[in-house]
Design a protein around this motif. Structure first.
Motif, mmCIF file in Angstrom:
data_model
loop_
_atom_site.group_PDB
_atom_site.id
_atom_site.type_symbol
_atom_site.label_atom_id
_atom_site.label_comp_id
_atom_site.label_asym_id
_atom_site.label_seq_id
_atom_site.Cartn_x
_atom_site.Cartn_y
_atom_site.Cartn_z
ATOM 1 N N PRO A 137 0.819 -1.224 0.000
ATOM 2 C CA PRO A 137 0.000 0.000 0.000
ATOM 3 C C PRO A 137 0.851 1.272 0.000
ATOM 4 C CG PRO A 137 -0.907 -1.599 1.527
ATOM 5 C CD PRO A 137 0.407 -2.145 1.087
ATOM 6 N N SER A 138 1.976 1.240 0.715
ATOM 7 C CA SER A 138 2.854 2.424 0.738
ATOM 8 C C SER A 138 3.433 2.692 -0.647
ATOM 9 C CB SER A 138 4.000 2.225 1.734
ATOM 10 O OG SER A 138 3.506 2.114 3.039
ATOM 11 N N SER A 149 2.086 1.713 -3.575
ATOM 12 C CA SER A 149 0.985 2.137 -4.451
ATOM 13 C C SER A 149 0.640 3.597 -4.228
ATOM 14 C CB SER A 149 -0.248 1.259 -4.207
ATOM 15 O OG SER A 149 0.024 -0.095 -4.524
ATOM 16 N N ASN A 150 0.605 4.013 -2.970
ATOM 17 C CA ASN A 150 0.293 5.417 -2.660
ATOM 18 C C ASN A 150 1.369 6.354 -3.185
ATOM 19 O OD1 ASN A 150 -2.111 4.795 -1.357
ATOM 20 N ND2 ASN A 150 -1.136 4.569 0.643
#
Length: 292
Positions: A30-31, A33-34
């Motif tokens: 997620p980090s 992707s963000n």
């Protein structure tokens, strides 16, 4: 836009997967992707296609990848150069080295140690054209001593010396008393040669072909040292670079010149054209240039 996001994007493209890239970067998916979404927001357009299952860059993504890759390479080079300049005389110098130059380079090290005793020297085998080029471009080595003339916009190839090939024989071999050896003499002899994909072997085989002589090849060996062992055991003869066999030969081995104007080769020092080196590395290059 910051360099960290470029690194993240570069890794994502390299691994063609958010999950694999995140694992390699030691961050959560997620980090990652963000970070990529933030980068796309700063640019104002998507870089990665999200409408297909297969990983694919947009046209803008392809352009950004090529440019960011160059920026990252430049940053890594500047960072490495500054660290080496700061350390000065307490650094690890990494060199690619062909096997045949080992003895000559040992003499260089003897002189170099008198000037810079604290620097560590690491030698790496670089046997193929592409390996030499990639090792330099990836900053894995500071320079390479090679018999391959690398022609590249980013790499400088300096001629160190030219050396002939000689025939290596067992002391009891008939060639030991022969006045002159020509390539025709090899047709009836068991020839031990390096791997055909190596530059040295390819050149020797090319000369045989030019002279319309078919050698009797019995063994293909990766290392020169093993070739010397087989010759000493009387299993055949070999053609090797003169500098390699001019020192520390067993008393059971002899070398003889081969009468052929094409059986010689150039040896080069290859470095990156735009790379800045500290004085201690420049001095090593200076000693290498004088070693032929």
């Amino acid at each position: 836009m910051d360099l960290r996001k470029m690194y993240y994007f570069d890794a994502t493209v390299k691994y063609r997967s958010f999950s694999r890239a995140a694992k390699a970067l030691h961050i959560s998916q997620p980090s990652l992707s963000n970070a990529i979404k933030t980068l796309e927001g700063e640019i104002g357009a998507p870089l990665i296609e999200r409408t297909t299952k297969q990983f694919q860059l947009t046209e803008l993504g392809l352009q950004f990848y090529e440019r960011s890759k160059n920026l990252i390479s430049q940053f890594e080079l500047v960072e490495l150069e500054l660290k080496e300049l700061a350390k000065g005389e307490n650094i690890e110098i990494r060199l690619g080295m062909i096997e045949s130059a080992n003895y000559l380079f040992s003499q260089v090290i003897i002189e170099y140690r008198k000037l810079f005793p604290h620097n560590q020297i690491t030698l790496i085998d670089t046997l193929y054209n592409q390996t030499v080029r990639q090792a330099l471009l990836d900053l894995d080595v500071h320079g390479v001593i090679t018999n391959q003339h690398i022609v590249d916009a980013e790499i400088k190839s300096e001629l160190l010396y030219n050396e002939p090939y000689v025939v290596l024989i067992n002391r009891d071999h008939p060639f030991a008393i022969k006045d002159q050896i020509t390539l025709v003499d090899f047709t009836e002899e068991s020839l031990i040669i390096g791997m055909p994909e190596f530059q040295t072997s390819a050149q020797i085989l090319k000369v045989f072909k030019q002279e319309n002589v078919k050698p009797n090849i019995q063994y293909k060996i990766e290392r020169f040292e093993m070739i010397k062992v087989l010759v000493e055991e009387g299993l055949g003869i070999a053609i090797l670079p003169k500098h390699y066999v001019s020192q520390h030969l067993s008393e059971n081995l002899l070398t003889r010149p081969v009468h052929n104007e094409f059986l010689n080769r150039n040896v080069y020092l290859c470095t990156m054209k735009d790379r800045t080196f500290p004085e201690s590395i420049l001095k090593l290059f200076e000693l290498i240039r004088a070693m032929g």
